[in-house]
Design a protein around this motif. Structure first.
Motif, PDB file in Angstrom:
ATOM      1  N   ALA A  23     -13.958 -28.070  10.487  1.00 37.27           N
ATOM      2  CA  ALA A  23     -15.356 -28.309  10.836  1.00 37.27           C
ATOM      3  C   ALA A  23     -16.242 -27.995   9.631  1.00 37.27           C
ATOM      4  O   ALA A  23     -15.932 -27.118   8.827  1.00 37.27           O
ATOM      5  CB  ALA A  23     -15.758 -27.446  12.019  1.00 37.27           C
ATOM      6  N   ALA A  24     -17.348 -28.696   9.529  1.00 37.28           N
ATOM      7  CA  ALA A  24     -18.277 -28.474   8.419  1.00 37.28           C
ATOM      8  C   ALA A  24     -18.850 -27.062   8.473  1.00 37.28           C
ATOM      9  O   ALA A  24     -19.138 -26.460   7.445  1.00 37.28           O
ATOM     10  CB  ALA A  24     -19.404 -29.491   8.477  1.00 37.28           C
ATOM     11  N   LEU A  25     -18.986 -26.531   9.665  1.00 34.90           N
ATOM     12  CA  LEU A  25     -19.577 -25.210   9.880  1.00 34.90           C
ATOM     13  C   LEU A  25     -18.784 -24.524  10.979  1.00 34.90           C
ATOM     14  O   LEU A  25     -18.513 -25.123  12.010  1.00 34.90           O
ATOM     15  CB  LEU A  25     -21.041 -25.382  10.297  1.00 34.90           C
ATOM     16  N   THR A  26     -18.410 -23.269  10.761  1.00 36.96           N
ATOM     17  CA  THR A  26     -17.757 -22.495  11.815  1.00 36.96           C
ATOM     18  C   THR A  26     -18.675 -21.351  12.215  1.00 36.96           C
ATOM     19  O   THR A  26     -19.437 -20.836  11.396  1.00 36.96           O
ATOM     20  CB  THR A  26     -16.399 -21.936  11.365  1.00 36.96           C
ATOM     21  N   LYS A  88     -28.683 -34.263   7.909  1.00 38.77           N
ATOM     22  CA  LYS A  88     -28.000 -35.014   6.853  1.00 38.77           C
ATOM     23  C   LYS A  88     -28.151 -34.347   5.488  1.00 38.77           C
ATOM     24  O   LYS A  88     -27.185 -34.224   4.741  1.00 38.77           O
ATOM     25  CB  LYS A  88     -28.540 -36.440   6.801  1.00 38.77           C
ATOM     26  N   LYS A  89     -29.344 -33.892   5.164  1.00 34.47           N
ATOM     27  CA  LYS A  89     -29.609 -33.284   3.857  1.00 34.47           C
ATOM     28  C   LYS A  89     -28.799 -32.007   3.637  1.00 34.47           C
ATOM     29  O   LYS A  89     -28.480 -31.646   2.511  1.00 34.47           O
ATOM     30  CB  LYS A  89     -31.105 -32.983   3.730  1.00 34.47           C
ATOM     31  N   ALA A  90     -28.423 -31.330   4.726  1.00 33.22           N
ATOM     32  CA  ALA A  90     -27.722 -30.052   4.619  1.00 33.22           C
ATOM     33  C   ALA A  90     -26.205 -30.168   4.705  1.00 33.22           C
ATOM     34  O   ALA A  90     -25.498 -29.200   4.468  1.00 33.22           O
ATOM     35  CB  ALA A  90     -28.214 -29.120   5.713  1.00 33.22           C
ATOM     36  N   GLN A  91     -25.688 -31.337   5.031  1.00 35.35           N
ATOM     37  CA  GLN A  91     -24.258 -31.471   5.313  1.00 35.35           C
ATOM     38  C   GLN A  91     -23.364 -31.089   4.135  1.00 35.35           C
ATOM     39  O   GLN A  91     -22.399 -30.357   4.310  1.00 35.35           O
ATOM     40  CB  GLN A  91     -23.956 -32.883   5.806  1.00 35.35           C
ATOM     41  N   LEU A  92     -23.669 -31.549   2.951  1.00 39.05           N
ATOM     42  CA  LEU A  92     -22.816 -31.225   1.806  1.00 39.05           C
ATOM     43  C   LEU A  92     -22.966 -29.779   1.367  1.00 39.05           C
ATOM     44  O   LEU A  92     -22.011 -29.174   0.881  1.00 39.05           O
ATOM     45  CB  LEU A  92     -23.103 -32.167   0.629  1.00 39.05           C
ATOM     46  N   THR A  93     -24.150 -29.199   1.544  1.00 39.30           N
ATOM     47  CA  THR A  93     -24.343 -27.813   1.122  1.00 39.30           C
ATOM     48  C   THR A  93     -23.689 -26.823   2.088  1.00 39.30           C
ATOM     49  O   THR A  93     -23.422 -25.697   1.710  1.00 39.30           O
ATOM     50  CB  THR A  93     -25.845 -27.468   1.002  1.00 39.30           C
ATOM     51  N   LEU A  95     -20.690 -27.380   3.825  1.00 37.27           N
ATOM     52  CA  LEU A  95     -19.250 -27.555   4.007  1.00 37.27           C
ATOM     53  C   LEU A  95     -18.497 -26.251   3.784  1.00 37.27           C
ATOM     54  O   LEU A  95     -18.648 -25.608   2.757  1.00 37.27           O
ATOM     55  CB  LEU A  95     -18.707 -28.623   3.049  1.00 37.27           C
ATOM     56  N   GLY A  96     -17.693 -25.864   4.767  1.00 33.36           N
ATOM     57  CA  GLY A  96     -16.897 -24.645   4.657  1.00 33.36           C
ATOM     58  C   GLY A  96     -17.646 -23.362   4.941  1.00 33.36           C
ATOM     59  O   GLY A  96     -17.126 -22.272   4.733  1.00 33.36           O
ATOM     60  N   THR A  97     -18.866 -23.450   5.440  1.00 36.97           N
ATOM     61  CA  THR A  97     -19.700 -22.275   5.676  1.00 36.97           C
ATOM     62  C   THR A  97     -19.418 -21.650   7.029  1.00 36.97           C
ATOM     63  O   THR A  97     -19.144 -22.329   8.005  1.00 36.97           O
ATOM     64  CB  THR A  97     -21.194 -22.666   5.579  1.00 36.97           C
ATOM     65  N   GLU A  98     -19.516 -20.337   7.075  1.00 36.29           N
ATOM     66  CA  GLU A  98     -19.393 -19.586   8.316  1.00 36.29           C
ATOM     67  C   GLU A  98     -20.781 -19.071   8.705  1.00 36.29           C
ATOM     68  O   GLU A  98     -21.466 -18.461   7.888  1.00 36.29           O
ATOM     69  CB  GLU A  98     -18.440 -18.405   8.126  1.00 36.29           C
ATOM     70  N   MET A  99     -21.175 -19.335   9.943  1.00 34.52           N
ATOM     71  CA  MET A  99     -22.465 -18.866  10.460  1.00 34.52           C
ATOM     72  C   MET A  99     -22.200 -17.630  11.321  1.00 34.52           C
ATOM     73  O   MET A  99     -21.411 -17.674  12.255  1.00 34.52           O
ATOM     74  CB  MET A  99     -23.115 -19.972  11.293  1.00 34.52           C
ATOM     75  N   ASP A 100     -22.851 -16.535  10.983  1.00 29.17           N
ATOM     76  CA  ASP A 100     -22.662 -15.269  11.685  1.00 29.17           C
ATOM     77  C   ASP A 100     -24.010 -14.786  12.202  1.00 29.17           C
ATOM     78  O   ASP A 100     -25.061 -15.245  11.753  1.00 29.17           O
ATOM     79  CB  ASP A 100     -22.054 -14.235  10.733  1.00 29.17           C
ATOM     80  N   PHE A 101     -23.991 -13.865  13.166  1.00 33.99           N
ATOM     81  CA  PHE A 101     -25.211 -13.227  13.623  1.00 33.99           C
ATOM     82  C   PHE A 101     -25.028 -11.735  13.435  1.00 33.99           C
ATOM     83  O   PHE A 101     -24.056 -11.149  13.923  1.00 33.99           O
ATOM     84  CB  PHE A 101     -25.516 -13.549  15.090  1.00 33.99           C
ATOM     85  N   VAL A 102     -25.956 -11.107  12.707  1.00 34.62           N
ATOM     86  CA  VAL A 102     -25.852  -9.697  12.354  1.00 34.62           C
ATOM     87  C   VAL A 102     -27.076  -8.958  12.873  1.00 34.62           C
ATOM     88  O   VAL A 102     -28.211  -9.410  12.682  1.00 34.62           O
ATOM     89  CB  VAL A 102     -25.736  -9.540  10.815  1.00 34.62           C
ATOM     90  N   VAL A 111     -26.674 -15.195   9.533  1.00 35.64           N
ATOM     91  CA  VAL A 111     -26.260 -15.086   8.137  1.00 35.64           C
ATOM     92  C   VAL A 111     -25.273 -16.215   7.868  1.00 35.64           C
ATOM     93  O   VAL A 111     -24.335 -16.428   8.642  1.00 35.64           O
ATOM     94  CB  VAL A 111     -25.596 -13.717   7.856  1.00 35.64           C
ATOM     95  N   PHE A 112     -25.488 -16.943   6.774  1.00 40.46           N
ATOM     96  CA  PHE A 112     -24.619 -18.043   6.384  1.00 40.46           C
ATOM     97  C   PHE A 112     -23.749 -17.588   5.216  1.00 40.46           C
ATOM     98  O   PHE A 112     -24.262 -17.329   4.131  1.00 40.46           O
ATOM     99  CB  PHE A 112     -25.444 -19.272   6.004  1.00 40.46           C
ATOM    100  N   ASN A 113     -22.449 -17.489   5.449  1.00 41.26           N
ATOM    101  CA  ASN A 113     -21.494 -17.136   4.400  1.00 41.26           C
ATOM    102  C   ASN A 113     -20.979 -18.441   3.801  1.00 41.26           C
ATOM    103  O   ASN A 113     -20.070 -19.059   4.325  1.00 41.26           O
ATOM    104  CB  ASN A 113     -20.349 -16.303   4.991  1.00 41.26           C
ATOM    105  N   ASN A 114     -21.626 -18.842   2.707  1.00 48.00           N
ATOM    106  CA  ASN A 114     -21.410 -20.162   2.119  1.00 48.00           C
ATOM    107  C   ASN A 114     -20.666 -20.052   0.793  1.00 48.00           C
ATOM    108  O   ASN A 114     -21.192 -19.506  -0.178  1.00 48.00           O
ATOM    109  CB  ASN A 114     -22.765 -20.846   1.911  1.00 48.00           C
ATOM    110  N   PRO A 115     -19.432 -20.595   0.730  1.00 54.93           N
ATOM    111  CA  PRO A 115     -18.662 -20.515  -0.518  1.00 54.93           C
ATOM    112  C   PRO A 115     -19.171 -21.453  -1.618  1.00 54.93           C
ATOM    113  O   PRO A 115     -18.748 -21.342  -2.758  1.00 54.93           O
ATOM    114  CB  PRO A 115     -17.251 -20.936  -0.089  1.00 54.93           C
ATOM    115  N   ASN A 116     -20.092 -22.348  -1.301  1.00 50.55           N
ATOM    116  CA  ASN A 116     -20.606 -23.321  -2.268  1.00 50.55           C
ATOM    117  C   ASN A 116     -21.770 -22.799  -3.097  1.00 50.55           C
ATOM    118  O   ASN A 116     -22.166 -23.424  -4.066  1.00 50.55           O
ATOM    119  CB  ASN A 116     -21.057 -24.593  -1.541  1.00 50.55           C
ATOM    120  N   ILE A 117     -22.343 -21.669  -2.721  1.00 50.25           N
ATOM    121  CA  ILE A 117     -23.539 -21.141  -3.386  1.00 50.25           C
ATOM    122  C   ILE A 117     -23.193 -20.613  -4.777  1.00 50.25           C
ATOM    123  O   ILE A 117     -22.246 -19.862  -4.951  1.00 50.25           O
ATOM    124  CB  ILE A 117     -24.186 -20.036  -2.532  1.00 50.25           C
TER     125      ILE A 117
END
Length: 129
Positions: A23-26, A88-93, A95-102, A111-117
């Motif tokens: 999935a694009a986002l987990t 659409k604008k956010a789809q490529l940025t 990819l592979g991101t984990e969305m967490d709530f802290v 919190v977005f744990n994004n390996p692309n940043i």
């Protein structure tokens, strides 16, 4: 054969294991619970929409909004009965991101744990890719 022609060969591959696409986002269990709680008293909304906007000292920042319908170009992520849509604008940025709530004593946030940043600002609210 002329120099401008390209040749391709096709081969059938048997017994090759097909891998499931990721999935694009987990979402973490905490994020699923929070999204479910946010939507519980809002039956007119079908999910949350995640986007990115140009803002902050490092370029981009995430946006979260309620959504009543799926736009044609939105990517839909369904996890544990919760629906999150990615603009659409956010789809490529994302990819592979984990969305967490802290939650802490001072704040509660997604919190977005994004390996692309490639970099973030000092306050952690904006990023670049």
């Amino acid at each position: 054969m002329s120099a401008s022609m390209v040749r391709a060969t096709v081969r059938a591959v048997s017994k090759r294991k097909i891998l499931a696409t990721k999935a694009a986002l987990t979402l973490t269990p905490a994020a699923v619970s929070k999204v479910r709680l946010l939507l519980q008293d809002r039956p007119e909304y079908i999910g949350l929409k995640v986007g990115v906007r140009t803002r902050g000292c490092n370029g981009l920042t995430y946006t979260l909004d309620y959504t009543k319908e799926k736009e044609k170009s939105d990517e839909e992520v369904i996890q544990d009965g919760v629906r999150v849509f990615i603009e659409k604008k956010a789809q490529l940025t994302l990819l592979g991101t984990e969305m967490d709530f802290v939650e802490s004593k001072l704040s509660s946030e997604f919190v977005f744990n994004n390996p692309n940043i490639k970099g973030t600002c000092g306050c952690g609210e904006s990023f670049n890719i």
